[in-house]
Design a protein around this motif. Structure first.
Motif: not given
Length: 276
Positions: A216-220
């Motif tokens: 999830p932290t690789d997303q915006t």
């Protein structure tokens, strides 16, 4: 008939004469002491003019080379430093688009194939506006002559107290801490969103690329507020190809801020969150 004594008549005449002299002491038309004092006071200053209202900004320019669209809301325009950043981003994006499109047209002419105009668009919108924070997000679209347009997401979290641009993940101790706080709920919700798009059908191998959970932290990452007292929602905007094939488009996962999320925040930012 009774007549007043002569001494009383004389006294009454004297009183009437004194009264007439006092009335004539102030000529008609001249101010009295009270009115002169009032007129000597300076006039009240005029009320200050209301501050100009910040206006939303939108640019839409179309040429033979490119089509460029850029906009941001009044809430962002009302913060001078943020407005300056957005104006610089607008100018930088437009200049890059014009340069890239110009080079592509030269190459197309040299190679003898048709040139299709490039496009770039950013339309910033308010996610939430809190007393200390302004959260914005945008869909960033582009076309550079490929098989189809591409798009992704961007976000700005403006710290009003520090007058500084931040990202949502800046408020957490680390990306790893945030990931640990949301991963389980994120993966469950992502699978639900996939099922909606696929009408219950799986795409390929059950453990294939587009069925696995993603980081999830690789997303915006965006922060929002339903209660308008603090950040009580955390969102993840997922571009095409990250969670599914291009045909499925983008994904969005929104989760409530929990005690675990608050615990993952840096100490100085914990007060900005409201656990659900």
């Amino acid at each position: 008939m009774h007549c007043p004594p002569a001494s009383n008549t004389l006294a009454l005449a004297l009183l009437l004469a004194l009264a007439a002299c006092q009335q004539s002491a102030t000529p008609a038309g001249l101010p009295t002491e009270a009115s002169a004092s009032a007129s000597a006071q300076p006039p009240a200053p005029p009320a200050p003019a209301p501050a100009p209202t910040a206006a939303a900004r939108k640019v839409n320019e179309k040429t033979d080379l490119y089509e460029f669209t850029y906009s941001y809301p009044a809430a962002a325009a009302a913060i001078p430093a943020l407005r300056d950043w957005l104006e610089a981003d607008l100018a930088r994006t437009k200049a890059g688009l014009a340069s890239d499109a110009g080079e592509a047209r030269k190459d197309a002419k040299a190679e003898g194939f048709p040139f299709n105009a490039y496009t770039a668009s950013s339309q910033w919108q308010v996610v939430t506006d809190l007393p200390g924070w302004l959260s914005l997000s945008t869909l960033v679209g582009s076309y550079t002559g490929g098989a189809h347009p591409n798009y992704g997401f961007d976000t700005i979290l403006w710290d009003k107290a520090a007058n500084q641009k931040r990202t949502a993940t800046d408020l957490f101790a680390s990306k790893a801490a945030l990931k640990a706080a949301v991963l389980k709920a994120f993966c469950v919700q992502l699978q639900r969103e996939r099922a909606k798009k696929r009408a219950g059908e799986e795409v390929g191998d059950p453990v294939g690329e587009f069925n696995k959970c993603i980081d999830p932290t690789d997303q915006t990452v965006i922060l929002g507020s339903k209660g308008h007292t603090g950040f009580d929602r955390i969102g993840f905007l997922i571009s095409p190809y990250a969670a599914g094939p291009y045909a499925e488009g983008s994904y969005e996962v929104t989760l409530p801020v929990t005690a675990a999320v608050v615990a993952a925040a840096k100490p100085e930012y914990k007060a900005a969150f409201v656990a659900q």
